[in-house]
Scaffold this motif. Structure first.
Motif, short mmCIF file in Angstrom:
data_model
loop_
_atom_site.label_atom_id
_atom_site.label_comp_id
_atom_site.label_asym_id
_atom_site.label_seq_id
_atom_site.Cartn_x
_atom_site.Cartn_y
_atom_site.Cartn_z
N THR A 90 -0.43 -1.01 13.27
CA THR A 90 -1.74 -1.96 12.21
C THR A 90 -2.36 -0.68 11.55
N GLY A 91 -3.31 -1.12 10.79
CA GLY A 91 -4.49 -0.16 10.17
C GLY A 91 -5.37 -0.18 11.13
N VAL A 117 -3.56 6.53 2.20
CA VAL A 117 -3.61 5.86 3.24
C VAL A 117 -5.09 5.81 3.74
N THR A 118 -5.69 6.69 3.97
CA THR A 118 -7.24 6.71 4.30
C THR A 118 -8.01 5.70 3.70
N GLU A 120 -6.73 3.06 2.01
CA GLU A 120 -6.16 1.86 2.67
C GLU A 120 -6.74 1.39 3.79
N LEU A 121 -6.96 2.24 4.83
CA LEU A 121 -7.55 1.92 5.95
C LEU A 121 -9.18 1.85 6.07
N VAL A 295 1.66 5.66 9.95
CA VAL A 295 1.18 4.34 9.66
C VAL A 295 1.93 3.27 9.26
N ASN A 297 1.45 -0.58 9.26
CA ASN A 297 0.56 -1.53 8.49
C ASN A 297 1.10 -2.43 7.32
#
Length: 508
Positions: A90-91, A117-118, A120-121, A295, A297
């Motif tokens: 998961t994130g 991605v960062t 997104e998180l 990841v 997610n």
């Protein structure tokens, strides 16, 4: 970020704000057209672009079909190179792992190269919550970080800003007035970030491609900041979506041909870095400790889905945004999530658990197919948008008015008598609202449409009616025709009906 955080609760409301922002529209249009034209020129110069698109598609299809094998191969080889490999389902788990590493090395600052991605998180916020300063070192990312905004484009985060706005932001950071000159502004950022590189405890990156056969990760960039991020700090953390794998370095040749041409029209990116493990004894630079966080997610939810598995083929070039007529008018923030444009309209609902919150995002599309034509690995995003709309209706979350309208449309179109009656009634009824050849009413179902365009009126005569009139004219002409010619034409018509007709080459 939820779909409610960008100035409106729906895509329509956020798009309305964007459409009323003349500067934003001009800025986005200017840059996307430049990128689109650059991509077109680069593809034409390449010569056999569609063959390479198909090669790229086949590599991605094969990799995603065997994703478990290549992920395990990559992880095994990366660990042999001295990398700490973590899998985050998961994130939240990916964030937790990142923060644990930061705490363990007692980090005070993190320098970051560009990473969706960062974003997104929301990792920058998480680092800030434990007292760690995260500094974006990509120029566009640095600008929007100063502005307190999120990326508006996958490749060019600050696509919606001009040099005057950027000068204001950097002047506030510098404590003095900087001129709106790109050389001066870039010089200030270079000097400012050089200090940050030298004092940072952790370098954090995304990952364009991970090479399974050697456990290496590859970064594409144009500014050189990613090389600083991956060589100066003692600790490196790379966050990669689980789908970023490709089998071999030979496959990278295809991706290194497709991605820069599709993204910016370049034959090659200025810097392409292949990183295989942390610093070795004989190396002059590099991190002493390297972590790769793989990841999931929500990505694994698409595996085995015949309608959406190809979504994982995406190489994050942004070409679909530059081609999309909707994105070019409203920009990225109107989509409300990390990813915008056609890919965002499909990827955001796919990655989110609360799909209902993002039901309206699939409607932000004209379904023209321009995204498919632009995609270097041929992802049928226009079809996926239709699948999303269908699933919304099947789940009972469709718009009641739209559902009633479609049922009425089906009832009328399914019966010729009802169809003809509806046309006649429509032509009579529209006289009340037609002005200057179009329907300009801004109430009811037409309110949104007519806010920016004019709904066409029904034609005075349908094609079927025109055809019937034409047939009558032809019959009248035949009656007046020379009997011999008439007989020849009627005989030819009978032969065609009996299947004996063919092309005549000898008669004139």
């Amino acid at each position: 970020m939820s779909g409610t955080d960008k100035g409106g609760t729906t895509v329509k409301e956020r798009a309305g704000l964007a459409l009323n922002d003349e500067f934003l529209r001009k800025a986005v249009k200017f840059t996307t057209e430049r990128l689109r034209n650059g991509k077109k020129a680069a593809a034409e110069q390449h010569g056999n672009w569609d063959e390479w698109r198909e090669r790229g598609r086949q590599i991605r299809l094969h990799t995603i079909a065997h994703l478990d094998y290549y992920l395990n191969l990559f992880a095994d080889n990366a660990r042999k190179n001295g990398v700490h490999v973590h899998f985050a389902e998961t994130g939240e788990e990916a964030v937790r792992i990142s923060l644990e590493i930061a705490r363990r090395v007692r980090a005070k600052t993190v320098v970051k190269s560009k990473s969706m991605v960062t974003e997104e998180l929301h990792l920058n916020h998480a680092l800030d919550s434990i007292g760690v300063e995260a500094i974006e070192t990509d120029l566009g990312e640095y600008i929007i970080q100063l502005a307190g905004e999120t990326p508006s484009h996958i490749i060019i985060p600050a696509i919606h800003k001009n040099r005057y706005q950027i000068a204001d932001l950097l002047s506030a950071e510098a404590g003095e007035t900087l001129p709106p000159d790109t050389t001066v502004l870039a010089g200030f950022v270079r000097k400012k970030l050089r200090e940050k590189f030298l004092e940072a405890d952790i370098g954090m990156t995304g990952c364009n491609f991970a090479i399974a056969e050697t456990g290496s990760m590859v970064l594409f960039e144009n500014e050189g900041n990613a090389r600083m991020v991956t060589t100066v700090p003692k600790t490196q953390i790379t966050l990669m979506g689980m789908e970023r794998i490709i089998p071999s370095w030979a496959d990278l040749e295809v991706m290194a041909t497709l991605l820069p041409r599709s993204a910016t029209g370049q034959k090659l990116t200025v810097y392409m870095s292949g990183i295989t493990g942390p610093k070795r004894v004989a190396d002059g630079d590099g991190p002493e400790e390297m972590h790769i966080i793989i990841v999931d997610n929500g990505r694994s939810l698409q595996l085995g889905d015949p309608e959406f598995q190809e979504l994982l083929n995406c190489i994050r070039c942004g070409a679909c945004l530059n081609a999309c007529p909707v994105y070019r008018h409203i920009g990225g923030h109107a989509y409300g999530g990390t990813y915008s444009g056609p890919i965002g309209a499909v990827l955001t609902p796919a990655l989110k658990k609360n799909v209902a919150e993002w039901d309206d995002i699939a409607n932000a599309s004209s379904l023209c197919g321009a995204c498919y034509e632009a995609c270097p690995v041929k992802i049928p995003l226009h079809e996926m948008l239709i699948y999303l709309r269908r699933r919304k209706v099947e789940a009972g979350r469709g718009n009641a008015l739209e559902t009633a309208g479609m049922k009425g449309f089906a009832a009328v179109m399914g019966n010729v008598k009802r169809y003809r009656t509806a046309l006649k009634l429509g032509r009579i009824g529209q006289k009340l609202v037609v002005r200057e050849g179009g329907i300009r009413l801004k109430v009811g179902p037409l309110k949104g449409w007519n806010a920016y365009r004019v709904a066409p009126s029904l034609a005075k005569e349908t094609f079927r009616e025109r055809w019937a009139t034409l047939e009558q004219e032809i019959r009248s002409d035949l009656r007046e025709m020379d009997p011999t010619m008439k007989e020849r034409m009627e005989r030819a018509a009978r032969e065609r009906e009996n299947g004996k007709g063919g092309h005549s080459h000898g008669e004139g």
